[in-house]
Design a protein around this motif. Structure first.
Motif, mmCIF file in Angstrom:
data_model
loop_
_atom_site.group_PDB
_atom_site.id
_atom_site.type_symbol
_atom_site.label_atom_id
_atom_site.label_comp_id
_atom_site.label_asym_id
_atom_site.label_seq_id
_atom_site.Cartn_x
_atom_site.Cartn_y
_atom_site.Cartn_z
ATOM 1 N N GLY A 1 53.107 52.495 17.631
ATOM 2 C CA GLY A 1 53.242 52.272 16.187
ATOM 3 C C GLY A 1 54.182 51.106 15.888
ATOM 4 N N LEU B 1 41.665 47.731 19.600
ATOM 5 C CA LEU B 1 42.080 48.052 18.223
ATOM 6 C C LEU B 1 40.948 48.764 17.489
ATOM 7 C CD1 LEU B 1 44.050 44.805 17.262
ATOM 8 C CD2 LEU B 1 45.013 47.101 17.539
ATOM 9 N N LYS B 2 39.708 48.354 17.752
ATOM 10 C CA LYS B 2 38.572 49.053 17.131
ATOM 11 C C LYS B 2 38.523 50.494 17.614
ATOM 12 C CE LYS B 2 35.789 44.918 16.575
ATOM 13 N NZ LYS B 2 34.579 44.193 16.979
ATOM 14 N N ARG B 3 38.777 50.661 18.921
ATOM 15 C CA ARG B 3 38.788 52.018 19.474
ATOM 16 C C ARG B 3 39.924 52.823 18.837
ATOM 17 N NH1 ARG B 3 38.016 51.019 25.629
ATOM 18 N NH2 ARG B 3 36.329 49.749 24.796
ATOM 19 N N PHE B 4 41.071 52.191 18.685
ATOM 20 C CA PHE B 4 42.219 52.835 18.037
ATOM 21 C C PHE B 4 41.856 53.268 16.616
ATOM 22 C CE2 PHE B 4 45.923 52.506 15.259
ATOM 23 C CZ PHE B 4 46.864 53.270 15.918
ATOM 24 N N LEU B 5 41.227 52.350 15.872
ATOM 25 C CA LEU B 5 40.855 52.669 14.492
ATOM 26 C C LEU B 5 39.835 53.795 14.446
ATOM 27 C CD1 LEU B 5 40.738 49.096 12.974
ATOM 28 C CD2 LEU B 5 42.099 51.012 12.125
ATOM 29 N N VAL C 1 39.713 56.212 16.342
ATOM 30 C CA VAL C 1 40.409 57.462 16.641
ATOM 31 C C VAL C 1 41.370 57.842 15.528
ATOM 32 C CG1 VAL C 1 42.218 58.406 18.118
ATOM 33 C CG2 VAL C 1 40.183 57.401 19.132
ATOM 34 N N VAL C 2 42.098 56.852 15.000
ATOM 35 C CA VAL C 2 43.161 57.182 14.049
ATOM 36 C C VAL C 2 42.571 57.615 12.717
ATOM 37 C CG1 VAL C 2 43.568 54.859 13.091
ATOM 38 C CG2 VAL C 2 45.436 56.471 13.219
ATOM 39 N N ASP C 3 41.426 57.059 12.384
ATOM 40 C CA ASP C 3 40.869 57.405 11.083
ATOM 41 C C ASP C 3 39.378 57.079 11.035
ATOM 42 O OD1 ASP C 3 40.540 58.218 8.579
ATOM 43 O OD2 ASP C 3 41.954 56.822 7.654
ATOM 44 N N PRO C 4 38.574 57.862 11.773
ATOM 45 C CA PRO C 4 37.151 57.523 11.898
ATOM 46 C C PRO C 4 36.415 57.584 10.565
ATOM 47 C CG PRO C 4 37.614 59.666 12.884
ATOM 48 C CD PRO C 4 38.926 59.063 12.529
ATOM 49 N N ALA D 1 37.681 56.794 7.586
ATOM 50 C CA ALA D 1 38.307 55.988 6.549
ATOM 51 C C ALA D 1 37.221 55.360 5.687
ATOM 52 C CB ALA D 1 39.160 54.889 7.175
ATOM 53 N N TRP E 1 34.253 53.319 15.141
ATOM 54 C CA TRP E 1 33.994 51.890 15.123
ATOM 55 C C TRP E 1 33.174 51.424 16.316
ATOM 56 C CZ3 TRP E 1 36.229 48.419 11.479
ATOM 57 C CH2 TRP E 1 37.014 49.048 10.525
ATOM 58 N N ARG F 1 30.194 47.054 12.430
ATOM 59 C CA ARG F 1 30.201 48.042 11.360
ATOM 60 C C ARG F 1 29.830 47.420 10.021
ATOM 61 N NH1 ARG F 1 34.030 53.144 11.212
ATOM 62 N NH2 ARG F 1 34.307 53.430 8.993
ATOM 63 N N PHE G 1 47.853 53.568 10.752
ATOM 64 C CA PHE G 1 48.851 54.354 11.461
ATOM 65 C C PHE G 1 50.014 54.709 10.543
ATOM 66 C CE2 PHE G 1 52.739 54.797 13.894
ATOM 67 C CZ PHE G 1 52.376 55.778 14.790
ATOM 68 N N GLU H 1 51.431 59.427 16.982
ATOM 69 C CA GLU H 1 51.019 58.518 18.053
ATOM 70 C C GLU H 1 50.512 59.263 19.281
ATOM 71 O OE1 GLU H 1 53.356 55.170 18.874
ATOM 72 O OE2 GLU H 1 53.048 55.235 21.031
ATOM 73 N N MET I 1 42.478 58.727 22.344
ATOM 74 C CA MET I 1 42.028 57.401 22.744
ATOM 75 C C MET I 1 41.991 57.263 24.266
ATOM 76 S SD MET I 1 43.960 53.951 21.599
ATOM 77 C CE MET I 1 43.185 52.366 21.970
#
Lengths: 339, 339
Positions: free
Chosen positions: A183, A307-311, A313-316, A318, A337, B169, B193, B288, B295
């Motif tokens: 973060g 980062l796409k993979r992170f996004l 996961v963090v907020d599919p 959104a 994503w 996307r 995040f 995190e 992830m």
């Protein structure tokens, strides 16, 4: 750890060993050009210089390679995944349209690889259902391009690791918000990057929020304040309705007249607003290009992909303003994503 | 592309082919345990199941492997770099302190690998200055751990690529600020995040700036407003001096009494401020951890490492508050975050 011994499982276990991807080429006695994708390549000897690879006994090209005096190994670069797929297929003219050079013994040579070895067939050894070909390297070349990697039955990127003795830039403080923390790194990366275009925003008396609003308005002809607030939920410091009137006063956006049927405020960019937005975006892209050049295109591509993979996961789920509405409707829930 | 044929260049060209890393073990006739690191491993045949690797004629362990009836191949996981280094060294007891299992023929088996193959020595072939060992696989096992990768003479991470047919996307809009753009992805990732901890900030009536100030103050006992402004230059919306008095009023920070010698305002966290900061940071860390779990730890580690590389490029000389001052003094100019 599974220990049952069946073919599919054995294949999977072998796939745990990462490899590069090669294309092996030769010329048949009848003059036709032969090529196939293989990841069974490896180096054998430095003096004499020898390399090896294996080919299935059942491969149509086996007799050609058995009889060939020469063949060439092409170690594929990261951007040659399509070529890898092409040479793994059957029943097509694999060389069609390719810019080919001719090597020792008339062997076709492909371009743009990260390394290339022209070989003389040296030994052929029994290897169960495969033949092991050992070749003496007559010529080779190499470029600095990033490699195509294969692992677990899929293509992969490789990126160098930090040196194991790399000292952290700061003592790890228990409980603190430091560089061991994703973060923190995301925040710092974002702010450092965005900081580079702040001067240009300031020149035009625009705030961060103004930039996000203007750039988002480039994506669709007309967007309502509630769509902006939803799409930029985590981004905007203030509701869009509190900034848009000021931007309208400056002639950068225009509000669509509200009708009796709808009390939703909708905004569009004016010509001047579009100009301003695109100029800021291209300034940001110029900063980005320079960073990517210094960082290396491959690492930049991997960073984007992660980062796409992170996004995802963090907020599919959104709300994403710039999704094509038809795609959103057909979206597989939770696919994120990467789909 | 270089084409000169010298040993160092040939080695480099061979290194362009990425590989996993293996440790091969066996037991000598005198009962001693033998092991070495090799990346010349590859699969050969499915039926019978055969694998191969090569060993230099000059290797001290060559006679042992030549005579061995069995040996085992361990495909190393991403977290086994230290083990790789240990088995590549000479003159040490490589097995000291390791938790060893015993396989077929008394061969020592290492734990924690991503795949393991217990083999019967099947063929030994001439390969120039190396011997090619082909083994028949008697037992194998596999885990899902990420692989250790070797490329260009260095250890590397591997991460899967997006499927080549992965649809973006959104339609790429020329000139727009979208997901093809690293700056956009960084911003969105950061905001998504950070958005997850905003609710907790709001609960305590704290702004984003308040969070950055409080978390930065956890790093050193006493920090001046000018240090805070410099260290958080791209981060804070307002100068620290405009927020700190409000935080002081709430009892979260305390200002050091200014002396005649210095007119610099210096702040420290109060007990309550420290509590608040640490509670917020650990909430962020919990978010995190959950993301990293979904992830995958390996991709998370690669993402961190690439963000550090990005930061080293985007702003290698950024003033970093949390550097140990002695390290800053000794810092190699331009070496950035990776050194």
């Amino acid at each position: 750890m599974s220990t049952a011994f069946d073919a599919a499982e054995f294949r999977k276990a072998l796939g745990a060993f990462a490899t590069g991807v090669t294309i092996i080429t030769t010329k048949a006695a009848d003059g036709s050009l032969i090529g196939l994708t293989a990841n069974s390549f490896n180096s054998v000897s430095l003096n004499p210089p020898l390399v090896l690879w294996s080919l299935a006994e059942t491969a149509a090209s086996l007799p050609v390679f058995r009889a060939a005096e020469h063949w060439a190994v092409h170690v594929l670069a990261s951007d040659q995944e399509e070529l890898s797929g092409r040479f793994a297929r059957r029943g097509i003219d694999k060389f069609a349209g390719l810019d080919i050079e001719t090597g020792v013994g008339g062997v076709p040579l492909l371009k743009g690889c990260t390394a290339r070895f022209e070989c003389k067939n040296a030994f052929q050894y029994e290897g169960g259902d495969h033949i092991i070909f050992v070749g003496q390297v007559l010529n080779f070349s190499r470029s600095e391009s990033a490699p195509l990697v294969f692992h677990g039955g899929k293509y992969a990127h490789a990126t160098r690791r930090e040196a194991p003795d790399a000292k952290p830039r700061s003592a790890a403080l228990s409980g603190s918000f430091n560089e061991g923390f994703l973060g923190y790194l995301l925040g710092r990366s974002h702010f450092q990057f965005f900081g580079q275009i702040r001067a240009q925003l300031a020149d035009q008396s625009l705030s961060d929020d103004d930039f996000y609003l203007l750039s988002t308005l480039t994506l669709r002809p007309l967007i309502s304040t509630s769509e902006l607030d939803a799409g930029l939920a985590a981004v905007l410091r203030q509701p869009s309705a509190s900034r848009l009137p000021a931007l309208a006063e400056r002639g950068l956006v225009a509000q669509l007249a509200m009708t009796a049927e709808s009390d939703v405020a909708e905004y569009r960019l004016t010509e001047a607003g579009r100009d301003t937005a695109l100029r800021l975006i291209s300034a940001a892209k110029a900063v980005e290009l320079e960073i990517l050049e210094r960082m290396g295109a491959e690492d930049g591509a991997i960073l984007k992909s992660l980062l796409k993979r992170f996004l995802g996961v963090v907020d599919p789920d959104a709300s994403v303003l710039w999704d094509d509405p038809t795609q959103v409707a057909g979206k597989i829930p939770g696919s994120g994503w990467d789909s």
